[in-house]
Design a protein around this motif. Structure first.
Motif, PDB file in Angstrom:
ATOM      1  N   SER A 208      40.824  44.163  46.564  1.00  0.00           N
ATOM      2  CA  SER A 208      40.273  42.966  47.209  1.00  0.00           C
ATOM      3  C   SER A 208      39.251  43.347  48.286  1.00  0.00           C
ATOM      4  O   SER A 208      38.245  42.663  48.459  1.00  0.00           O
ATOM      5  N   TYR A 209      39.491  44.446  48.992  1.00  0.00           N
ATOM      6  CA  TYR A 209      38.524  44.901  49.990  1.00  0.00           C
ATOM      7  C   TYR A 209      37.159  45.150  49.337  1.00  0.00           C
ATOM      8  O   TYR A 209      36.129  44.673  49.817  1.00  0.00           O
ATOM      9  N   TRP A 210      37.158  45.911  48.228  1.00  0.00           N
ATOM     10  CA  TRP A 210      35.888  46.266  47.608  1.00  0.00           C
ATOM     11  C   TRP A 210      35.219  45.086  46.910  1.00  0.00           C
ATOM     12  O   TRP A 210      33.988  45.006  46.873  1.00  0.00           O
ATOM     13  N   VAL A 211      35.987  44.153  46.385  1.00  0.00           N
ATOM     14  CA  VAL A 211      35.388  42.946  45.814  1.00  0.00           C
ATOM     15  C   VAL A 211      34.682  42.160  46.920  1.00  0.00           C
ATOM     16  O   VAL A 211      33.539  41.711  46.761  1.00  0.00           O
TER      17      VAL A 211
ATOM     18  N   TRP B 209      33.712  54.088  41.508  1.00  0.00           N
ATOM     19  CA  TRP B 209      35.148  53.823  41.623  1.00  0.00           C
ATOM     20  C   TRP B 209      35.909  54.977  42.247  1.00  0.00           C
ATOM     21  O   TRP B 209      36.869  54.764  42.987  1.00  0.00           O
ATOM     22  N   GLU B 210      35.482  56.205  41.976  1.00  0.00           N
ATOM     23  CA  GLU B 210      36.172  57.358  42.569  1.00  0.00           C
ATOM     24  C   GLU B 210      35.911  57.430  44.070  1.00  0.00           C
ATOM     25  O   GLU B 210      36.812  57.729  44.842  1.00  0.00           O
ATOM     26  N   GLN B 211      34.693  57.150  44.477  1.00  0.00           N
ATOM     27  CA  GLN B 211      34.352  57.165  45.901  1.00  0.00           C
ATOM     28  C   GLN B 211      35.077  56.055  46.650  1.00  0.00           C
ATOM     29  O   GLN B 211      35.348  56.179  47.834  1.00  0.00           O
ATOM     30  N   LYS B 212      35.405  54.987  45.956  1.00  0.00           N
ATOM     31  CA  LYS B 212      36.143  53.876  46.561  1.00  0.00           C
ATOM     32  C   LYS B 212      37.647  54.136  46.550  1.00  0.00           C
ATOM     33  O   LYS B 212      38.409  53.367  47.120  1.00  0.00           O
ATOM     34  N   GLY B 213      38.071  55.198  45.899  1.00  0.00           N
ATOM     35  CA  GLY B 213      39.492  55.553  45.872  1.00  0.00           C
ATOM     36  C   GLY B 213      40.296  54.786  44.851  1.00  0.00           C
ATOM     37  O   GLY B 213      41.518  54.695  44.969  1.00  0.00           O
ATOM     38  N   MET B 214      39.646  54.242  43.839  1.00  0.00           N
ATOM     39  CA  MET B 214      40.351  53.441  42.841  1.00  0.00           C
ATOM     40  C   MET B 214      40.639  54.228  41.571  1.00  0.00           C
ATOM     41  O   MET B 214      39.890  55.134  41.213  1.00  0.00           O
TER      42      MET B 214
ATOM     43  N   HIS C 113      38.909  45.243  39.506  1.00  0.00           N
ATOM     44  CA  HIS C 113      37.800  44.986  40.435  1.00  0.00           C
ATOM     45  C   HIS C 113      36.658  44.270  39.727  1.00  0.00           C
ATOM     46  O   HIS C 113      36.160  43.246  40.187  1.00  0.00           O
ATOM     47  N   ASP C 114      36.232  44.834  38.587  1.00  0.00           N
ATOM     48  CA  ASP C 114      35.092  44.251  37.877  1.00  0.00           C
ATOM     49  C   ASP C 114      35.383  42.835  37.400  1.00  0.00           C
ATOM     50  O   ASP C 114      34.538  41.945  37.516  1.00  0.00           O
TER      51      ASP C 114
ATOM     52  N   THR D 110      39.564  35.880  45.313  1.00  0.00           N
ATOM     53  CA  THR D 110      39.694  37.343  45.260  1.00  0.00           C
ATOM     54  C   THR D 110      41.102  37.770  45.643  1.00  0.00           C
ATOM     55  O   THR D 110      41.724  38.580  44.945  1.00  0.00           O
ATOM     56  N   ASP D 111      41.619  37.241  46.737  1.00  0.00           N
ATOM     57  CA  ASP D 111      42.967  37.612  47.184  1.00  0.00           C
ATOM     58  C   ASP D 111      44.021  37.217  46.152  1.00  0.00           C
ATOM     59  O   ASP D 111      44.910  38.009  45.825  1.00  0.00           O
ATOM     60  N   ARG D 112      43.930  35.993  45.631  1.00  0.00           N
ATOM     61  CA  ARG D 112      44.925  35.502  44.660  1.00  0.00           C
ATOM     62  C   ARG D 112      44.894  36.295  43.358  1.00  0.00           C
ATOM     63  O   ARG D 112      45.926  36.766  42.875  1.00  0.00           O
ATOM     64  N   GLU D 113      43.700  36.428  42.796  1.00  0.00           N
ATOM     65  CA  GLU D 113      43.580  37.092  41.498  1.00  0.00           C
ATOM     66  C   GLU D 113      43.892  38.582  41.583  1.00  0.00           C
ATOM     67  O   GLU D 113      44.512  39.138  40.685  1.00  0.00           O
ATOM     68  N   THR D 114      43.450  39.211  42.650  1.00  0.00           N
ATOM     69  CA  THR D 114      43.736  40.641  42.806  1.00  0.00           C
ATOM     70  C   THR D 114      45.237  40.854  42.925  1.00  0.00           C
ATOM     71  O   THR D 114      45.799  41.739  42.277  1.00  0.00           O
ATOM     72  N   ARG D 115      45.914  40.044  43.733  1.00  0.00           N
ATOM     73  CA  ARG D 115      47.371  40.157  43.881  1.00  0.00           C
ATOM     74  C   ARG D 115      48.055  39.961  42.524  1.00  0.00           C
ATOM     75  O   ARG D 115      48.904  40.743  42.119  1.00  0.00           O
TER      76      ARG D 115
END
Length: 146
Positions: free
Chosen positions: A54-57, A71-76, A84-85, A107-112
């Motif tokens: 959610s942070y990166w979105v 994605w690797e630099q973002k730690g995912m 995310h995409d 974003t918060d709802r869907e990511t969770r």
């Protein structure tokens, strides 16, 4: 007559300081003991996934200069990047329809929801191998130390 080595001003200052210390300590004696900070709790994989994705979105929605990292630099993990995409596409549509606050809420709802369904989405790259399974070049392919 003043004795040698005895200084009235110094003695008065010492007495005043001692009185202040006693007054402060007496005033503190009746205060309740401070409550302890709560013990730290471990985050679940779904919590970590939700927070990270959610942070990166949201950074992408804001147009942050850091949103362009891979994605690797973002730690995912690969799975988290897929979430995310998909969430980013939906959030951009929601932002056009209802504004940025609505896109952040989506974003918060869907990511969770997606991170919980994927149990944290910790699946990594298909190229990753544990150290015991990594291929080591044969001695013929290494340069000689001469």
């Amino acid at each position: 007559m003043i004795r040698q080595g005895f200084r009235p001003a110094g003695a008065a200052l010492a007495a005043a300081l001692a009185g202040c210390v006693l007054a402060l300590s007496a005033g503190c004696a009746g205060t309740p003991e401070r409550s302890r900070d709560p013990e730290p709790t471990a985050s679940s994989p779904a919590d970590v996934c939700t927070s990270l994705v959610s942070y990166w979105v949201k950074e992408a929605l804001k147009g942050s200069k850091w949103a362009g990292l891979d994605w690797e630099q973002k730690g995912m993990s690969n799975e988290q990047y897929e979430i995310h995409d998909e969430v980013l596409v939906a959030a951009r549509a929601e932002e056009r329809r209802a504004g940025r606050p609505a896109a952040f809420a989506l974003t918060d709802r869907e990511t969770r929801r997606r991170c919980e369904a994927a149990k944290g989405a910790t699946g990594s790259s298909e190229n990753w191998r544990p150290p015991s399974e990594q291929r080591v070049p044969t001695s013929g392919s290494r340069p000689s130390p001469s």
